[in-house]
Design a protein around this motif. Sequence first.
Motif, PDB file in Angstrom:
ATOM      1  N   SER A 251       0.818  -1.527  -0.167  1.00 53.97           N
ATOM      2  CA  SER A 251      -0.117  -0.090   0.112  1.00 53.97           C
ATOM      3  C   SER A 251       1.021   1.375  -0.135  1.00 53.97           C
ATOM      4  O   SER A 251       0.639   2.377  -0.788  1.00 53.97           O
ATOM      5  CB  SER A 251      -0.794  -0.044   1.113  1.00 53.97           C
ATOM      6  OG  SER A 251      -1.810   1.239   1.199  1.00 53.97           O
ATOM      7  N   GLY A 254       2.284   2.556  -3.153  1.00 56.36           N
ATOM      8  CA  GLY A 254       1.213   2.573  -4.157  1.00 56.36           C
ATOM      9  C   GLY A 254       1.297   3.407  -5.745  1.00 56.36           C
ATOM     10  O   GLY A 254       0.711   3.304  -6.458  1.00 56.36           O
ATOM     11  N   TRP A 286      -5.883   3.307  -4.513  1.00 54.42           N
ATOM     12  CA  TRP A 286      -4.819   2.286  -4.966  1.00 54.42           C
ATOM     13  C   TRP A 286      -4.954   1.700  -6.256  1.00 54.42           C
ATOM     14  O   TRP A 286      -3.691   1.649  -7.147  1.00 54.42           O
ATOM     15  CB  TRP A 286      -4.655   1.424  -3.839  1.00 54.42           C
ATOM     16  CG  TRP A 286      -3.156   0.473  -3.870  1.00 54.42           C
ATOM     17  CD1 TRP A 286      -1.957   0.905  -3.398  1.00 54.42           C
ATOM     18  CD2 TRP A 286      -2.906  -0.756  -4.597  1.00 54.42           C
ATOM     19  NE1 TRP A 286      -1.241  -0.295  -3.804  1.00 54.42           N
ATOM     20  CE2 TRP A 286      -1.865  -1.296  -4.274  1.00 54.42           C
ATOM     21  CE3 TRP A 286      -4.196  -1.506  -5.205  1.00 54.42           C
ATOM     22  CZ2 TRP A 286      -1.350  -2.195  -4.982  1.00 54.42           C
ATOM     23  CZ3 TRP A 286      -3.628  -2.864  -5.667  1.00 54.42           C
ATOM     24  CH2 TRP A 286      -2.378  -3.371  -5.710  1.00 54.42           C
TER      25      TRP A 286
END
Length: 301
Positions: A251, A254, A286
């Motif tokens: 994440s 991203g 994302w």
Amino acid sequence: MTVGMAGGMKGDEGEDVRRFWRGLGIPGLVDVHTHFMPESVLRKVWAYFDGPGPLTGGVEWSITYRAEEDERVGMLRGFGVRAFTAMLYPHKPGMAEWLNRWAVDFARRTPDCLHTATLFPEPGVAEYVRKALDDGARVFKAHVQVGAYDPADALLDPAWGVLAEAGTPVVIHCGSGPSPGKYTGPEPVGRVLARHPRLRLVIAHMGMPEYEDFLGLAERFGEVRLDTTMAFTDFSEEFAPFPGRALPRLSGLGDRILLGSDFPNIPYPYVHQLRALERLGLGEDWLRAVCHDNGARLFGL
């Protein structure tokens, strides 16, 4: 329109793919890892997958999109792929320049293909890399596993320097999946990046199965990116599962994760790669970045 496991048309996978990206509010997909190459070479690649050979790790691997070149281009356009690549690669000296000449013609007749070139550790590699850039190459492909070479080979060093200076991305298959090679893994690539920290390497397949090691390289080197090719899919999760503990790092990176599919050489429908990304649960921002915005920014679309 979709292509089944045996190559026949069925259903409307194109609509499924378009529904996915429209739901994200993006104008289409940017896929940095698709394969187009001379037909004689591609047929040999398909025959290898039909084996299966040692590079597939003994895994049964059916080619879902086994079709003629113009039909495969049409499929990607039908999916709404705005830009795609012609990932091609040599397995021996003297082959890269020939592939690069073919790629010039393919790019000219396929304007939505990001002109792709390749390289191999051999005398003169820096010169033909410069020639490919002069001819309009926008991305390179390096395949450490198939080529069975050390990416840190001194013969390649000047070519890496040329590509770093040009800021041209290089999609590099350097992870040890689905079957390890003598020079696969993060250590040889780390040596390349130590000498060329501005080199825009795109680690194919998320570095499968050494996901966390390659995430670490991306965290250390600001120009390193990773593509999603085959990662997170049911197929790959069976033999190289992505560790759940690494999802926060995924994440956090991203802005440097790029959509890749391995089309046409995948043993499942194209839309499955997209759904596999969606089910990671990292959110629509994302997904928008990975499926379109990061690639569009990298290639100035």
